[in-house]
Design a protein around this motif. Structure first.
Motif, PDB file in Angstrom:
ATOM      1  N   GLN A 180       0.828  -1.206   0.000  1.00 47.08           N
ATOM      2  CA  GLN A 180       0.000   0.000   0.000  1.00 47.08           C
ATOM      3  C   GLN A 180       0.861   1.254   0.000  1.00 47.08           C
ATOM      4  N   LEU A 181       1.993   1.200   0.714  1.00 39.31           N
ATOM      5  CA  LEU A 181       2.917   2.335   0.737  1.00 39.31           C
ATOM      6  C   LEU A 181       3.507   2.584  -0.655  1.00 39.31           C
ATOM      7  N   ILE A 182       3.781   1.530  -1.409  1.00 38.19           N
ATOM      8  CA  ILE A 182       4.280   1.685  -2.775  1.00 38.19           C
ATOM      9  C   ILE A 182       3.242   2.383  -3.646  1.00 38.19           C
ATOM     10  N   ASP A 183       1.972   1.972  -3.517  1.00 36.37           N
ATOM     11  CA  ASP A 183       0.905   2.626  -4.291  1.00 36.37           C
ATOM     12  C   ASP A 183       0.762   4.094  -3.910  1.00 36.37           C
ATOM     13  N   ASP A 184       0.866   4.389  -2.612  1.00 37.34           N
ATOM     14  CA  ASP A 184       0.756   5.779  -2.164  1.00 37.34           C
ATOM     15  C   ASP A 184       1.922   6.619  -2.665  1.00 37.34           C
ATOM     16  N   TYR A 185       3.116   6.032  -2.693  1.00 36.32           N
ATOM     17  CA  TYR A 185       4.274   6.795  -3.171  1.00 36.32           C
ATOM     18  C   TYR A 185       4.205   7.002  -4.680  1.00 36.32           C
ATOM     19  N   ARG A 186       3.549   6.108  -5.391  1.00 38.08           N
ATOM     20  CA  ARG A 186       3.314   6.339  -6.814  1.00 38.08           C
ATOM     21  C   ARG A 186       2.383   7.533  -7.020  1.00 38.08           C
ATOM     22  N   ASP A 187       1.405   7.694  -6.130  1.00 38.40           N
ATOM     23  CA  ASP A 187       0.552   8.879  -6.204  1.00 38.40           C
ATOM     24  C   ASP A 187       1.356  10.152  -5.956  1.00 38.40           C
ATOM     25  N   VAL A 188       2.370  10.066  -5.085  1.00 38.61           N
ATOM     26  CA  VAL A 188       3.217  11.230  -4.809  1.00 38.61           C
ATOM     27  C   VAL A 188       4.011  11.622  -6.056  1.00 38.61           C
ATOM     28  N   MET A 189       4.568  10.639  -6.749  1.00 32.96           N
ATOM     29  CA  MET A 189       5.410  10.894  -7.915  1.00 32.96           C
ATOM     30  C   MET A 189       4.607  11.079  -9.200  1.00 32.96           C
ATOM     31  N   TYR A 190       3.302  10.922  -9.146  1.00 33.26           N
ATOM     32  CA  TYR A 190       2.447  11.094 -10.328  1.00 33.26           C
ATOM     33  C   TYR A 190       2.566  12.533 -10.839  1.00 33.26           C
ATOM     34  N   PRO A 191       2.577  12.799 -12.156  1.00 29.97           N
ATOM     35  CA  PRO A 191       2.302  11.902 -13.273  1.00 29.97           C
ATOM     36  C   PRO A 191       3.543  11.261 -13.889  1.00 29.97           C
ATOM     37  N   PHE A 192       4.737  11.558 -13.387  1.00 31.75           N
ATOM     38  CA  PHE A 192       5.963  11.067 -14.023  1.00 31.75           C
ATOM     39  C   PHE A 192       6.397   9.751 -13.405  1.00 31.75           C
ATOM     40  N   THR A 193       5.494   8.786 -13.382  1.00 34.01           N
ATOM     41  CA  THR A 193       5.790   7.436 -12.920  1.00 34.01           C
ATOM     42  C   THR A 193       4.788   6.480 -13.534  1.00 34.01           C
ATOM     43  N   SER A 194       5.078   5.200 -13.448  1.00 34.64           N
ATOM     44  CA  SER A 194       4.165   4.176 -13.987  1.00 34.64           C
ATOM     45  C   SER A 194       3.260   3.707 -12.853  1.00 34.64           C
ATOM     46  N   MET A 195       1.968   4.004 -12.980  1.00 34.29           N
ATOM     47  CA  MET A 195       1.023   3.674 -11.915  1.00 34.29           C
ATOM     48  C   MET A 195       0.682   2.186 -11.897  1.00 34.29           C
ATOM     49  N   ASN A 196       0.685   1.533 -13.046  1.00 28.63           N
ATOM     50  CA  ASN A 196       0.289   0.121 -13.140  1.00 28.63           C
ATOM     51  C   ASN A 196       1.464  -0.742 -13.595  1.00 28.63           C
ATOM     52  N   LEU A 197       2.582  -0.574 -12.923  1.00 29.40           N
ATOM     53  CA  LEU A 197       3.766  -1.363 -13.266  1.00 29.40           C
ATOM     54  C   LEU A 197       3.562  -2.811 -12.837  1.00 29.40           C
ATOM     55  N   GLN A 198       3.682  -3.747 -13.782  1.00 27.29           N
ATOM     56  CA  GLN A 198       3.506  -5.167 -13.494  1.00 27.29           C
ATOM     57  C   GLN A 198       4.811  -5.724 -12.915  1.00 27.29           C
ATOM     58  N   GLU A 199       4.747  -6.182 -11.669  1.00 30.53           N
ATOM     59  CA  GLU A 199       5.926  -6.706 -10.980  1.00 30.53           C
ATOM     60  C   GLU A 199       5.796  -8.216 -10.807  1.00 30.53           C
ATOM     61  N   SER A 200       6.924  -8.891 -10.832  1.00 30.23           N
ATOM     62  CA  SER A 200       6.965 -10.325 -10.551  1.00 30.23           C
ATOM     63  C   SER A 200       8.357 -10.674 -10.056  1.00 30.23           C
ATOM     64  N   ASP A 201       8.427 -11.770  -9.307  1.00 30.81           N
ATOM     65  CA  ASP A 201       9.718 -12.208  -8.782  1.00 30.81           C
ATOM     66  C   ASP A 201      10.633 -12.742  -9.881  1.00 30.81           C
ATOM     67  N   LYS A 202      10.043 -13.168 -11.013  1.00 35.69           N
ATOM     68  CA  LYS A 202      10.852 -13.694 -12.112  1.00 35.69           C
ATOM     69  C   LYS A 202      11.566 -12.588 -12.875  1.00 35.69           C
ATOM     70  N   THR A 203      11.018 -11.376 -12.816  1.00 32.10           N
ATOM     71  CA  THR A 203      11.643 -10.257 -13.529  1.00 32.10           C
ATOM     72  C   THR A 203      12.924  -9.833 -12.819  1.00 32.10           C
ATOM     73  N   LYS A 204      14.008  -9.758 -13.550  1.00 34.53           N
ATOM     74  CA  LYS A 204      15.300  -9.393 -12.977  1.00 34.53           C
ATOM     75  C   LYS A 204      15.526  -7.889 -13.109  1.00 34.53           C
ATOM     76  N   MET A 205      16.515  -7.402 -12.360  1.00 36.02           N
ATOM     77  CA  MET A 205      16.788  -5.975 -12.364  1.00 36.02           C
ATOM     78  C   MET A 205      17.296  -5.507 -13.728  1.00 36.02           C
ATOM     79  N   LYS A 206      18.024  -6.355 -14.436  1.00 34.43           N
ATOM     80  CA  LYS A 206      18.516  -5.951 -15.755  1.00 34.43           C
ATOM     81  C   LYS A 206      17.364  -5.744 -16.734  1.00 34.43           C
ATOM     82  N   ASP A 207      16.245  -6.470 -16.524  1.00 40.84           N
ATOM     83  CA  ASP A 207      15.064  -6.258 -17.367  1.00 40.84           C
ATOM     84  C   ASP A 207      14.449  -4.894 -17.095  1.00 40.84           C
TER      85      ASP A 207
END
Length: 357
Positions: free
Chosen positions: A45-72
């Motif tokens: 929930q804190l991540i979602d709230d911080y996205r509201d803080v950085m809006y509009p210059f952020t991705s609000m619906n960023l799809q996250e998964s444990d399989k995604t690596k940092m290089k991706d």
């Protein structure tokens, strides 16, 4: 009207982007806000709230998964011109937040001491008021990051480290031209305050109110409609009836007064009030790294090393990097040799078949 079979094109709102607009889009800082590993529901929930803080210059619906690596994420950030990453992690004991500049760093790691989500902040207020998402970026206010101080404790950061943190925070928000900016378009404020070895983050919503006007008149002006005056002989009777003003009716708790021009180009005295909308964060600097989540450690709160030890570690890292480059060159040379051998063998086989025929 367009021709039959044609498509209507909006000229006022659907304007094509020019080269200057594209340059501005590339220069404005943008951020990915994500989590790594398993985190609790409150951190999500804190991540979602911080996205509201950085809006509009952020991705609000960023799809996250444990399989995604940092290089991706780094590759995607380069494609979408993302300048920063804000990563939240959690262990059994503590929670951490990282501010990273793409693609080469530096990386600032903070320990989250206390935090409150947006709903918790709003529910704690006496007058609960809902706030919709605002498209304009927040105004950045910083306090205590440029002060010079001395510390004998090696575990505490110096003034130079805090100035680096201030520069990093400042680079995450777009610059605003104060002379050309319209005060009414500024709807939010984000505050970063450094005090007693801690960083406090607060998020406020700005409201503008007419100064020195009764509540009834304010409601009429905002609604742009006349009230029901059937019970009164005149408009003055409506105002005089129940005209007992309370302390809440006055604007004594406002922060500042401004003269703002309205649509008719008339100057009006407006009062500014800040409403905290959350989230709240209390951080402590933990580590500073030169690279992207790696590299030379400029500051570490737990481990303190001498200059000689730091130089030794730098030499070891340089040797490792040189070995990597040498191995890559050898592998490329070996691949070239193999491809040449394969080409020669194929050529010989073709010649043999031709001779046999």
């Amino acid at each position: 009207m367009p021709k039959v079979g044609g498509r209507r094109k909006k000229t006022r709102t659907h304007k094509e982007a020019t080269e200057e607009d594209l340059d501005l889009i590339g220069q404005t800082p943008k951020a990915f806000i994500l989590k790594r590993g398993k985190v609790s529901a409150t951190i999500r929930q804190l991540i979602d709230d911080y996205r509201d803080v950085m809006y509009p210059f952020t991705s609000m619906n960023l799809q996250e998964s444990d399989k995604t690596k940092m290089k991706d994420y780094v590759k995607a950030a380069g494609f979408y011109l993302i300048s920063h990453m804000i990563i939240m992690t959690q262990t059994n004991k503590n929670s951490y937040i990282r501010f990273i500049q793409n693609p080469r760093g530096p990386t600032f790691t903070f320990r989250i001491l206390k935090y409150a989500n947006r709903n918790e902040v709003l529910n704690a207020q006496r007058k609960f008021k809902s706030f919709s998402r605002v498209f304009s970026p927040p105004l950045l206010v910083m306090n205590g990051f440029q002060t010079d101080f001395q510390t004998d404790d090696p575990q505490k950061p110096t003034s130079e480290h805090i100035k680096l943190v201030g520069n990093m925070i400042q680079s995450m928000f777009p610059a605003i031209n104060v002379q050309n900016a319209n005060p009414k378009t500024q709807k939010r404020v984000i505050l970063f305050s450094y005090k007693n070895d801690k960083i406090y983050i607060r998020h406020y919503y700005i409201s503008f109110n007419l100064k020195g006007i009764d509540k009834k008149m304010k409601k009429i002006i905002k609604a742009n409609k006349l009230p029901n005056l059937s019970k009164y002989n005149s408009f003055s009777d409506f105002l005089q009836n129940n005209h007992q003003m309370f302390a809440s009716d006055t604007e004594q708790s406002d922060l500042e007064e401004l003269e703002i021009e309205n649509k008719q180009h008339n100057k009006q005295q407006m009062s500014i009030r800040l409403h905290e909308v959350g989230p709240r964060l209390e951080l402590k600097l933990y580590k500073i790294e030169e690279g992207f989540m790696q590299g030379n450690v400029v500051y570490n709160r737990v481990v303190s090393k001498t200059n000689k030890a730091i130089e030794k570690l730098r030499k070891i890292k340089r040797r490792k990097m040189l070995l990597k480059y040498k191995r890559r060159e050898e592998q490329e040379q070996n691949l070239q040799k193999k491809t040449k051998k394969q080409d020669i063998e194929e050529f010989d086989n073709v010649n043999k078949k031709v001779k046999q025929q």
